[in-house]
Design a protein around this motif. Structure first.
Motif, PDB file in Angstrom:
ATOM      1  N   LEU A   1       0.717  -1.052   0.127  1.00 35.71           N
ATOM      2  CA  LEU A   1      -0.049  -0.030  -0.016  1.00 35.71           C
ATOM      3  C   LEU A   1       0.796   1.325   0.108  1.00 35.71           C
ATOM      4  O   LEU A   1       0.565   2.267  -0.515  1.00 35.71           O
ATOM      5  N   LEU A   2       2.087   1.052   0.600  1.00 41.69           N
ATOM      6  CA  LEU A   2       2.866   2.351   0.724  1.00 41.69           C
ATOM      7  C   LEU A   2       3.470   2.744  -0.492  1.00 41.69           C
ATOM      8  O   LEU A   2       3.365   4.178  -1.068  1.00 41.69           O
ATOM      9  N   THR A   3       3.975   1.916  -1.549  1.00 43.05           N
ATOM     10  CA  THR A   3       4.285   2.163  -2.912  1.00 43.05           C
ATOM     11  C   THR A   3       3.003   2.843  -3.420  1.00 43.05           C
ATOM     12  O   THR A   3       3.573   4.034  -4.429  1.00 43.05           O
ATOM     13  N   GLN A   4       1.947   2.421  -3.314  1.00 41.35           N
ATOM     14  CA  GLN A   4       0.708   3.131  -4.080  1.00 41.35           C
ATOM     15  C   GLN A   4       0.685   4.579  -3.593  1.00 41.35           C
ATOM     16  O   GLN A   4       0.365   5.533  -4.392  1.00 41.35           O
ATOM     17  N   HIS A   5       0.668   4.879  -2.163  1.00 41.88           N
ATOM     18  CA  HIS A   5       0.714   6.130  -1.633  1.00 41.88           C
ATOM     19  C   HIS A   5       1.748   7.023  -2.292  1.00 41.88           C
ATOM     20  O   HIS A   5       1.208   8.093  -2.460  1.00 41.88           O
TER      21      HIS A   5
ATOM     22  N   GLY B   1      -5.233  -5.153   1.221  1.00 41.44           N
ATOM     23  CA  GLY B   1      -6.031  -4.700  -0.171  1.00 41.44           C
ATOM     24  C   GLY B   1      -7.358  -4.535  -0.343  1.00 41.44           C
ATOM     25  O   GLY B   1      -8.098  -3.608  -0.810  1.00 41.44           O
ATOM     26  N   ALA B   2      -8.089  -5.548   0.419  1.00 42.00           N
ATOM     27  CA  ALA B   2      -9.681  -5.819   0.352  1.00 42.00           C
ATOM     28  C   ALA B   2     -10.129  -4.433   1.362  1.00 42.00           C
ATOM     29  O   ALA B   2     -11.225  -3.888   1.143  1.00 42.00           O
ATOM     30  N   VAL B   3      -9.374  -4.356   2.411  1.00 40.94           N
ATOM     31  CA  VAL B   3      -9.683  -3.083   3.250  1.00 40.94           C
ATOM     32  C   VAL B   3      -9.832  -1.770   2.700  1.00 40.94           C
ATOM     33  O   VAL B   3     -10.741  -1.078   2.836  1.00 40.94           O
ATOM     34  N   LEU B   4      -8.684  -1.584   1.843  1.00 35.68           N
ATOM     35  CA  LEU B   4      -8.514  -0.454   1.114  1.00 35.68           C
ATOM     36  C   LEU B   4      -9.948  -0.350  -0.008  1.00 35.68           C
ATOM     37  O   LEU B   4     -10.469   0.698   0.063  1.00 35.68           O
ATOM     38  N   ASN B   5      -9.981  -1.374  -0.478  1.00 33.73           N
ATOM     39  CA  ASN B   5     -11.069  -1.531  -1.583  1.00 33.73           C
ATOM     40  C   ASN B   5     -12.651  -0.957  -0.669  1.00 33.73           C
ATOM     41  O   ASN B   5     -13.533  -0.703  -1.358  1.00 33.73           O
TER      42      ASN B   5
ATOM     43  N   VAL C   1     -12.321   1.437  -9.069  1.00 30.42           N
ATOM     44  CA  VAL C   1     -11.702   0.140  -9.758  1.00 30.42           C
ATOM     45  C   VAL C   1     -10.058   0.542  -9.238  1.00 30.42           C
ATOM     46  O   VAL C   1      -9.641  -0.341  -8.772  1.00 30.42           O
ATOM     47  N   SER C   2      -9.610   1.748  -9.349  1.00 30.90           N
ATOM     48  CA  SER C   2      -8.389   2.172  -9.265  1.00 30.90           C
ATOM     49  C   SER C   2      -8.298   3.629  -8.991  1.00 30.90           C
ATOM     50  O   SER C   2      -9.185   4.478  -9.421  1.00 30.90           O
ATOM     51  N   LEU C   3      -7.329   4.060  -8.367  1.00 27.97           N
ATOM     52  CA  LEU C   3      -7.034   5.479  -8.279  1.00 27.97           C
ATOM     53  C   LEU C   3      -6.997   6.279  -9.352  1.00 27.97           C
ATOM     54  O   LEU C   3      -7.672   7.413  -9.775  1.00 27.97           O
ATOM     55  N   PRO C   4      -6.132   5.886 -10.336  1.00 27.51           N
ATOM     56  CA  PRO C   4      -5.859   6.645 -11.868  1.00 27.51           C
ATOM     57  C   PRO C   4      -7.176   6.714 -12.569  1.00 27.51           C
ATOM     58  O   PRO C   4      -7.458   7.720 -13.201  1.00 27.51           O
ATOM     59  N   VAL C   5      -7.957   5.514 -12.536  1.00 25.89           N
ATOM     60  CA  VAL C   5      -9.271   5.465 -13.207  1.00 25.89           C
ATOM     61  C   VAL C   5     -10.127   6.309 -12.426  1.00 25.89           C
ATOM     62  O   VAL C   5     -11.034   7.345 -13.311  1.00 25.89           O
ATOM     63  N   ALA C   6     -10.190   6.666 -11.164  1.00 24.78           N
ATOM     64  CA  ALA C   6     -11.278   7.550 -10.558  1.00 24.78           C
ATOM     65  C   ALA C   6     -10.698   8.792 -10.889  1.00 24.78           C
ATOM     66  O   ALA C   6     -11.813   9.809 -11.020  1.00 24.78           O
ATOM     67  N   LEU C   7      -9.543   9.069 -10.970  1.00 21.55           N
ATOM     68  CA  LEU C   7      -9.144  10.526 -11.208  1.00 21.55           C
ATOM     69  C   LEU C   7      -9.452  10.817 -12.508  1.00 21.55           C
ATOM     70  O   LEU C   7      -9.787  12.291 -12.902  1.00 21.55           O
ATOM     71  N   ALA C   8      -9.305   9.903 -13.487  1.00 16.84           N
ATOM     72  CA  ALA C   8      -9.644  10.320 -14.889  1.00 16.84           C
ATOM     73  C   ALA C   8     -11.033  10.555 -14.983  1.00 16.84           C
ATOM     74  O   ALA C   8     -11.350  11.379 -15.899  1.00 16.84           O
TER      75      ALA C   8
ATOM     76  N   LEU D   1      -6.131   4.043   2.577  1.00 14.45           N
ATOM     77  CA  LEU D   1      -4.652   3.459   3.084  1.00 14.45           C
ATOM     78  C   LEU D   1      -4.433   3.669   4.507  1.00 14.45           C
ATOM     79  O   LEU D   1      -3.913   2.661   5.024  1.00 14.45           O
ATOM     80  N   GLU D   2      -5.119   4.776   4.881  1.00 20.10           N
ATOM     81  CA  GLU D   2      -4.698   5.025   6.589  1.00 20.10           C
ATOM     82  C   GLU D   2      -5.506   3.962   7.323  1.00 20.10           C
ATOM     83  O   GLU D   2      -4.761   3.152   8.123  1.00 20.10           O
ATOM     84  N   THR D   3      -6.641   3.514   6.985  1.00 22.63           N
ATOM     85  CA  THR D   3      -7.129   2.363   7.532  1.00 22.63           C
ATOM     86  C   THR D   3      -6.586   0.981   7.527  1.00 22.63           C
ATOM     87  O   THR D   3      -6.221   0.330   8.416  1.00 22.63           O
ATOM     88  N   SER D   4      -6.210   0.702   6.315  1.00 20.89           N
ATOM     89  CA  SER D   4      -5.401  -0.402   6.080  1.00 20.89           C
ATOM     90  C   SER D   4      -4.068  -0.596   6.599  1.00 20.89           C
ATOM     91  O   SER D   4      -3.746  -1.621   7.213  1.00 20.89           O
TER      92      SER D   4
END
Length: 496
Positions: free
Chosen positions: A296-300, A424-428, A434-441, A460-463
């Motif tokens: 999760l950190l690499t995604q952050h 990952g499931a907690v984050l979802n 679907v994903s951050l890039p898709v949501a931002l687009a 991310l914080e909760t996870s």
């Protein structure tokens, strides 16, 4: 074995092999190449997609074929090393890993690359189990904590520099070069192993447990495949439920069969040893929290703070560097000796848990909070991981060192995969897109984009906090079980 060779072996067990530090350097180099290939491919995904016209499912198989085969074969590889000779399996591992790397570099289709990665996974399983088993054989018991500390530091180094080496190679060469760099290391390692590493194996020469090897391989591969597939296909999908059911049934059969035969690959009696169960429980929870949190950190770093893959890799490096510094200087081993294994594991996991909390709470304010968290996690890893590995290995007879290393590696793979899947499931569950890039687009205005980023950061914080709790519980549980085991052992000594 002749009387002379037995005397030499017992003498070495008491004093350590005269060239043990040089041999440790050789086996750590072999270990490093295996670990690099767990992460190095991630940075090559855009190049592979473009040049091999690889679909998303192809990319997943290129990455997963290696870890699936490797994790499925760890127990079998460790057992084979004990049975047939650890030096022989180390040589076989280097040869298979080298051939697989060459085939991967020269692959001109996705199918060829996936097959080559699977071949590298076989070599990787042999290397990961035999390197730790050989280290346990060539060092005297008093030096085991420091030797395992250095071995663990190499694990952390592999995690940190994989993306950096991959990024550097891709900036200067074509994607196949990330596999070609394994060849000189494999050749150098092969020459050094043949010249320096002494042969060692289980002197009893138990009959090979072929059915046990087959059941453990099918069971572990199915389990890891179910964990890997869960986030992408859904935890209630037919694919995941069927493979998870196969894993549970086959592993239950494996445990039943192993408890009934005279020469089992995995002695179920180990699980009655509190030292062993304490270390096992801690190892699963430590890798669960760490694997998921670092995923999760690499995604952050990339999606929230906006760093590129190479920049993100550089910014996670302090974690590995602090592990390397504390283990290579022997500081972590000295603390473990002074504090005792239960307290050392408890302290290490409290530090790691604090680091994850720091990242969860302070990371949104920039890189400073993340850096503090990484340094705390690194210090905790440097103390807890070697102590945990030493507790597992010391609870198993030296003749079964390969199986012990296989258990250690299997737990790491299992905990890591489970952590990525569950956190990952907690984050979802908190971030429904679907994903951050898709949501931002899809977001129209700057305000909407900020809402999306804030929602992702909250998830991310909760996870990360769930990961911190898992690591803390793992530390307390492992420390308590190991403390009880020590008291029971001292009580038996007093009684005698």
């Amino acid at each position: 074995m002749s009387t002379t060779s037995q005397e030499q072996t017992s003498s070495q067990a008491a004093q350590g092999h005269p060239q043990r530090w040089l041999i440790l350097g050789v086996i750590c180099l072999a270990q490093l190449t295996v670990l690099l290939d767990n992460t190095v491919l991630n940075v090559a995904i855009p190049s592979l997609t473009r040049e091999l016209r690889a679909a998303t499912s192809d990319i997943q198989w290129m990455i997963n074929a290696y870890s699936l085969v490797q994790s499925g074969l760890l127990l079998t590889a460790g057992s084979a090393a004990d049975r047939y000779g650890r030096k022989k399996m180390l040589v076989a591992g280097l040869v298979l890993f080298g051939i697989g790397s060459l085939a991967a570099a020269l692959a001109d289709s996705t199918g060829q690359l996936i097959a080559a990665r699977a071949g590298m996974g076989v070599g990787g399983a042999l290397l990961l189990t035999t390197t730790l088993a050989v280290a346990m054989q060539i060092f005297a018991p008093a030096e085991h904590p420091k030797a395992i500390g250095i071995w663990s530091a190499v694990n952390a180094l592999g995690f940190a520099i994989g993306p950096l080496i991959g990024g550097f190679m891709l900036n200067h060469f074509w994607w196949g070069a990330i596999f070609l760099i394994n060849l000189p290391v494999a050749v150098l390692g092969l020459i050094a192993v043949l010249a320096l590493v002494p042969e060692s194996k289980n002197p009893r020469g138990d009959r090979p447990d072929l059915l046990g090897a087959l059941l453990s391989t099918i069971g572990m591969t199915s389990l890891v495949y179910a964990i890997i597939s869960g986030p992408a296909h859904g935890w209630t999908s037919t694919r995941v439920l069927v493979t998870a059911t196969v894993a549970v049934v086959v592993l239950a059969l494996f445990a039943f069969y192993e408890s009934r035969i005279p020469h089992p690959m995995l002695d179920m009696g180990f699980f009655r040893d509190r030292r062993f169960t304490g270390a096992v429980a801690g190892a699963v929870l430590i890798t669960f929290g760490m694997g998921g949190a670092l995923f999760l950190l690499t995604q952050h770093l990339q999606f929230v703070l906006g760093y590129g893959p190479l920049e993100a890799g550089l910014r996670t490096a302090p974690l590995a560097l602090s592990v390397v510094a504390l283990n290579f200087t022997g500081l972590a081993a000295r603390w473990t000796t002074r504090l005792g294994t239960p307290v050392a594991i408890g302290l290490g996991m409290v530090l790691m848990s604090g680091g994850l909390v720091s990242i969860a709470v302070l990371a949104s304010g920039g890189y400073g909070g993340t850096l503090l968290g990484l340094l705390l996690i690194g210090a905790g890893c440097a103390i807890a991981n070697p102590a945990m590995a030493h507790a597992i290995m010391s609870a198993i007879p030296p003749a079964k060192a390969g199986v012990g290393a296989g258990i250690n590696g299997t737990l790491a793979e299992f905990g890591n995969g489970l952590g990525v899947a569950v956190l990952g499931a907690v984050l979802n569950s908190r971030f429904a897109a679907v994903s951050l890039p898709v949501a931002l687009a899809a977001a129209g205005s700057a305000a909407e984009k900020k809402q999306v980023t804030d929602a992702f950061s909250a998830g991310l914080e909760t996870s990360q906090l769930v990961g911190a709790v898992a690591v803390l519980l793992g530390g307390l549980l492992a420390a308590a079980l190991l403390r009880r085991a020590e008291r029971a052992d001292s009580g038996m000594v007093v009684a005698h």
